[in-house]
Design a protein around this motif. Structure first.
Motif, PDB file in Angstrom:
ATOM      1  N   ALA A  77       2.508  11.704 -10.103  1.00  0.00           N
ATOM      2  CA  ALA A  77       1.794  12.773 -10.067  1.00  0.00           C
ATOM      3  C   ALA A  77       2.589  14.136 -10.178  1.00  0.00           C
ATOM      4  O   ALA A  77       2.421  15.201 -10.790  1.00  0.00           O
ATOM      5  CB  ALA A  77       0.586  13.042  -8.937  1.00  0.00           C
ATOM      6  N   LEU A  78       3.960  13.880  -9.657  1.00  0.00           N
ATOM      7  CA  LEU A  78       4.877  15.189  -9.584  1.00  0.00           C
ATOM      8  C   LEU A  78       5.754  14.814 -10.801  1.00  0.00           C
ATOM      9  O   LEU A  78       6.291  15.876 -11.158  1.00  0.00           O
ATOM     10  CB  LEU A  78       5.668  14.897  -8.509  1.00  0.00           C
ATOM     11  CG  LEU A  78       5.253  15.198  -7.059  1.00  0.00           C
ATOM     12  CD1 LEU A  78       5.940  14.875  -5.904  1.00  0.00           C
ATOM     13  CD2 LEU A  78       4.523  16.750  -7.005  1.00  0.00           C
ATOM     14  N   GLY A  79       5.403  14.084 -11.609  1.00  0.00           N
ATOM     15  CA  GLY A  79       6.143  13.887 -12.801  1.00  0.00           C
ATOM     16  C   GLY A  79       7.277  12.963 -12.954  1.00  0.00           C
ATOM     17  O   GLY A  79       8.009  13.098 -14.018  1.00  0.00           O
ATOM     18  N   PHE A  80       7.663  12.266 -11.864  1.00  0.00           N
ATOM     19  CA  PHE A  80       8.788  11.439 -11.772  1.00  0.00           C
ATOM     20  C   PHE A  80       8.532  10.144 -12.534  1.00  0.00           C
ATOM     21  O   PHE A  80       7.561   9.468 -12.444  1.00  0.00           O
ATOM     22  CB  PHE A  80       9.364  11.176 -10.559  1.00  0.00           C
ATOM     23  CG  PHE A  80       9.796  12.510  -9.929  1.00  0.00           C
ATOM     24  CD1 PHE A  80      11.014  13.021 -10.075  1.00  0.00           C
ATOM     25  CD2 PHE A  80       9.042  13.355  -8.925  1.00  0.00           C
ATOM     26  CE1 PHE A  80      11.606  14.172  -9.486  1.00  0.00           C
ATOM     27  CE2 PHE A  80       9.627  14.402  -8.328  1.00  0.00           C
ATOM     28  CZ  PHE A  80      10.865  15.013  -8.612  1.00  0.00           C
ATOM     29  N   GLY A  81       9.583   9.490 -13.121  1.00  0.00           N
ATOM     30  CA  GLY A  81       9.444   8.166 -13.744  1.00  0.00           C
ATOM     31  C   GLY A  81      10.108   7.043 -12.994  1.00  0.00           C
ATOM     32  O   GLY A  81      10.473   7.479 -11.768  1.00  0.00           O
ATOM     33  N   GLU A  82       9.871   5.878 -13.461  1.00  0.00           N
ATOM     34  CA  GLU A  82      10.255   4.766 -12.579  1.00  0.00           C
ATOM     35  C   GLU A  82      11.712   5.017 -12.128  1.00  0.00           C
ATOM     36  O   GLU A  82      12.152   4.670 -11.028  1.00  0.00           O
ATOM     37  CB  GLU A  82      10.120   3.546 -13.611  1.00  0.00           C
ATOM     38  CG  GLU A  82      10.226   2.250 -12.698  1.00  0.00           C
ATOM     39  CD  GLU A  82      10.229   1.084 -13.731  1.00  0.00           C
ATOM     40  OE1 GLU A  82      10.616   0.050 -13.247  1.00  0.00           O
ATOM     41  OE2 GLU A  82       9.486   1.160 -14.416  1.00  0.00           O
ATOM     42  N   ASP A  83      12.658   5.345 -13.435  1.00  0.00           N
ATOM     43  CA  ASP A  83      13.943   5.402 -12.798  1.00  0.00           C
ATOM     44  C   ASP A  83      14.365   6.397 -11.695  1.00  0.00           C
ATOM     45  O   ASP A  83      14.968   6.018 -11.016  1.00  0.00           O
ATOM     46  CB  ASP A  83      14.920   5.798 -14.172  1.00  0.00           C
ATOM     47  CG  ASP A  83      14.808   4.684 -15.386  1.00  0.00           C
ATOM     48  OD1 ASP A  83      14.520   3.283 -14.776  1.00  0.00           O
ATOM     49  OD2 ASP A  83      15.322   4.969 -16.547  1.00  0.00           O
ATOM     50  N   ASP A  90       0.668  -1.103  -0.020  1.00  0.00           N
ATOM     51  CA  ASP A  90       0.010  -0.030  -0.063  1.00  0.00           C
ATOM     52  C   ASP A  90       0.958   1.413  -0.032  1.00  0.00           C
ATOM     53  O   ASP A  90       0.660   2.238  -0.836  1.00  0.00           O
ATOM     54  CB  ASP A  90      -0.808   0.112   1.340  1.00  0.00           C
ATOM     55  CG  ASP A  90      -2.123  -0.888   1.271  1.00  0.00           C
ATOM     56  OD1 ASP A  90      -2.156  -1.668   0.053  1.00  0.00           O
ATOM     57  OD2 ASP A  90      -2.655  -1.339   2.304  1.00  0.00           O
ATOM     58  N   GLY A  91       1.993   1.276   0.892  1.00  0.00           N
ATOM     59  CA  GLY A  91       2.743   2.660   1.131  1.00  0.00           C
ATOM     60  C   GLY A  91       3.495   2.731  -0.130  1.00  0.00           C
ATOM     61  O   GLY A  91       3.589   3.754  -0.890  1.00  0.00           O
ATOM     62  N   THR A  92       4.034   1.465  -0.911  1.00  0.00           N
ATOM     63  CA  THR A  92       4.649   1.640  -2.038  1.00  0.00           C
ATOM     64  C   THR A  92       4.007   2.240  -3.056  1.00  0.00           C
ATOM     65  O   THR A  92       4.234   3.075  -3.890  1.00  0.00           O
ATOM     66  CB  THR A  92       5.204   0.251  -2.527  1.00  0.00           C
ATOM     67  OG1 THR A  92       5.904  -0.052  -1.438  1.00  0.00           O
ATOM     68  CG2 THR A  92       6.134   0.413  -3.923  1.00  0.00           C
ATOM     69  N   ARG A  93       2.611   1.661  -3.372  1.00  0.00           N
ATOM     70  CA  ARG A  93       1.781   2.182  -4.540  1.00  0.00           C
ATOM     71  C   ARG A  93       1.306   3.688  -4.184  1.00  0.00           C
ATOM     72  O   ARG A  93       1.364   4.509  -5.302  1.00  0.00           O
ATOM     73  CB  ARG A  93       0.358   1.359  -4.304  1.00  0.00           C
ATOM     74  CG  ARG A  93       0.575  -0.032  -5.279  1.00  0.00           C
ATOM     75  CD  ARG A  93      -0.804  -0.648  -5.047  1.00  0.00           C
ATOM     76  NE  ARG A  93      -0.656  -1.917  -5.853  1.00  0.00           N
ATOM     77  CZ  ARG A  93      -0.513  -3.181  -5.114  1.00  0.00           C
ATOM     78  NH1 ARG A  93      -0.434  -3.092  -3.636  1.00  0.00           N
ATOM     79  NH2 ARG A  93      -0.273  -4.377  -5.790  1.00  0.00           N
ATOM     80  N   ASP A  94       0.977   3.948  -3.123  1.00  0.00           N
ATOM     81  CA  ASP A  94       0.735   5.392  -2.956  1.00  0.00           C
ATOM     82  C   ASP A  94       1.966   6.394  -2.910  1.00  0.00           C
ATOM     83  O   ASP A  94       1.829   7.545  -3.743  1.00  0.00           O
ATOM     84  CB  ASP A  94       0.482   5.536  -1.263  1.00  0.00           C
ATOM     85  CG  ASP A  94      -0.853   5.199  -0.902  1.00  0.00           C
ATOM     86  OD1 ASP A  94      -1.655   4.728  -1.723  1.00  0.00           O
ATOM     87  OD2 ASP A  94      -1.150   4.890   0.391  1.00  0.00           O
ATOM     88  N   PHE A  95       3.230   5.942  -2.756  1.00  0.00           N
ATOM     89  CA  PHE A  95       4.372   6.558  -3.059  1.00  0.00           C
ATOM     90  C   PHE A  95       4.681   6.860  -4.545  1.00  0.00           C
ATOM     91  O   PHE A  95       4.954   7.841  -4.963  1.00  0.00           O
ATOM     92  CB  PHE A  95       5.397   6.059  -2.404  1.00  0.00           C
ATOM     93  CG  PHE A  95       6.943   6.553  -2.690  1.00  0.00           C
ATOM     94  CD1 PHE A  95       7.291   7.847  -2.432  1.00  0.00           C
ATOM     95  CD2 PHE A  95       7.780   5.708  -3.618  1.00  0.00           C
ATOM     96  CE1 PHE A  95       8.552   8.221  -2.574  1.00  0.00           C
ATOM     97  CE2 PHE A  95       9.159   6.320  -3.959  1.00  0.00           C
ATOM     98  CZ  PHE A  95       9.436   7.757  -3.516  1.00  0.00           C
ATOM     99  N   VAL A  96       4.356   5.751  -5.420  1.00  0.00           N
ATOM    100  CA  VAL A  96       4.586   5.750  -6.692  1.00  0.00           C
ATOM    101  C   VAL A  96       3.587   6.550  -7.452  1.00  0.00           C
ATOM    102  O   VAL A  96       4.017   7.402  -8.195  1.00  0.00           O
ATOM    103  CB  VAL A  96       4.609   4.346  -7.402  1.00  0.00           C
ATOM    104  CG1 VAL A  96       4.326   4.233  -8.794  1.00  0.00           C
ATOM    105  CG2 VAL A  96       5.835   3.428  -6.960  1.00  0.00           C
ATOM    106  N   ALA A  97       2.461   6.499  -6.868  1.00  0.00           N
ATOM    107  CA  ALA A  97       1.279   7.419  -7.373  1.00  0.00           C
ATOM    108  C   ALA A  97       1.612   8.880  -7.267  1.00  0.00           C
ATOM    109  O   ALA A  97       1.480   9.682  -8.051  1.00  0.00           O
ATOM    110  CB  ALA A  97      -0.149   6.963  -6.947  1.00  0.00           C
ATOM    111  N   TRP A  98       2.135   9.151  -5.831  1.00  0.00           N
ATOM    112  CA  TRP A  98       2.506  10.579  -5.558  1.00  0.00           C
ATOM    113  C   TRP A  98       3.480  10.910  -6.497  1.00  0.00           C
ATOM    114  O   TRP A  98       3.574  12.012  -7.028  1.00  0.00           O
ATOM    115  CB  TRP A  98       2.916  10.566  -4.188  1.00  0.00           C
ATOM    116  CG  TRP A  98       3.400  11.757  -3.560  1.00  0.00           C
ATOM    117  CD1 TRP A  98       2.918  12.985  -3.455  1.00  0.00           C
ATOM    118  CD2 TRP A  98       4.863  12.168  -3.605  1.00  0.00           C
ATOM    119  NE1 TRP A  98       3.687  13.970  -3.059  1.00  0.00           N
ATOM    120  CE2 TRP A  98       5.017  13.329  -2.878  1.00  0.00           C
ATOM    121  CE3 TRP A  98       6.042  11.208  -3.485  1.00  0.00           C
ATOM    122  CZ2 TRP A  98       6.294  14.108  -2.760  1.00  0.00           C
ATOM    123  CZ3 TRP A  98       7.380  12.031  -3.225  1.00  0.00           C
ATOM    124  CH2 TRP A  98       7.412  13.225  -2.589  1.00  0.00           C
ATOM    125  N   ALA A  99       4.765  10.174  -6.853  1.00  0.00           N
ATOM    126  CA  ALA A  99       5.570  10.567  -7.537  1.00  0.00           C
ATOM    127  C   ALA A  99       5.448  10.593  -8.955  1.00  0.00           C
ATOM    128  O   ALA A  99       6.040  11.589  -9.642  1.00  0.00           O
ATOM    129  CB  ALA A  99       6.888   9.334  -7.318  1.00  0.00           C
TER     130      ALA A  99
END
Length: 128
Positions: free
Chosen positions: A107-113, A96-105
């Motif tokens: 939304a800020l325009g950051f990619g996977e790398d 859950d925390g990871t998904r929330d963090f990835v969604a947040w990142a």
């Protein structure tokens, strides 16, 4: 799902299916939804939330893939028993925390790398 509310924030950058999945995963892993408890049908929950049935179906598919729920024809969708020796709460909380963090990142325009590198740096900083 007696009295347990799932809510969707349509202004959130997190997709509605992910909001549903995360909330249900948290309710299950915390024990607020007990093993064997029946969840609403896809159509019912979609109607309650004012969403398309496919949105709720995707959340349910992901929860089923994570072994948190089981859908059986004629028996409906129910909270699955934890696998033997599972650390359901900790694993679900991390996911859950990871998904929330990835969604947040995202939304800020950051990619996977960018995200992976930030996580690596954070672990390295912890070790020093």
């Amino acid at each position: 799902m007696s009295g347990t509310a799932v809510r969707v924030d349509t202004t959130s950058p997190v997709p509605p299916y992910e909001q549903i999945r995360a909330q249900l995963a948290t309710l299950i892993s915390s024990g607020r939804l007990a093993e064997g408890e029946r969840l609403p049908t896809v159509r019912q929950l979609a109607a309650d939330l004012g969403l398309a049935a496919g949105t709720v179906a995707r959340a349910y598919r992901e929860l089923e893939a994570a072994a948190l729920i089981r859908t059986r024809r004629g028996a409906g969708t129910r909270v699955a028993p934890p696998p033997p020796g599972a650390r359901r709460h900790e694993t679900a909380a991390l996911a859950d925390g990871t998904r929330d963090f990835v969604a947040w990142a995202a939304a800020l325009g950051f990619g996977e790398d960018d995200v992976v590198e930030a996580v690596r740096r954070a672990f390295q900083e912890r070790e020093t």
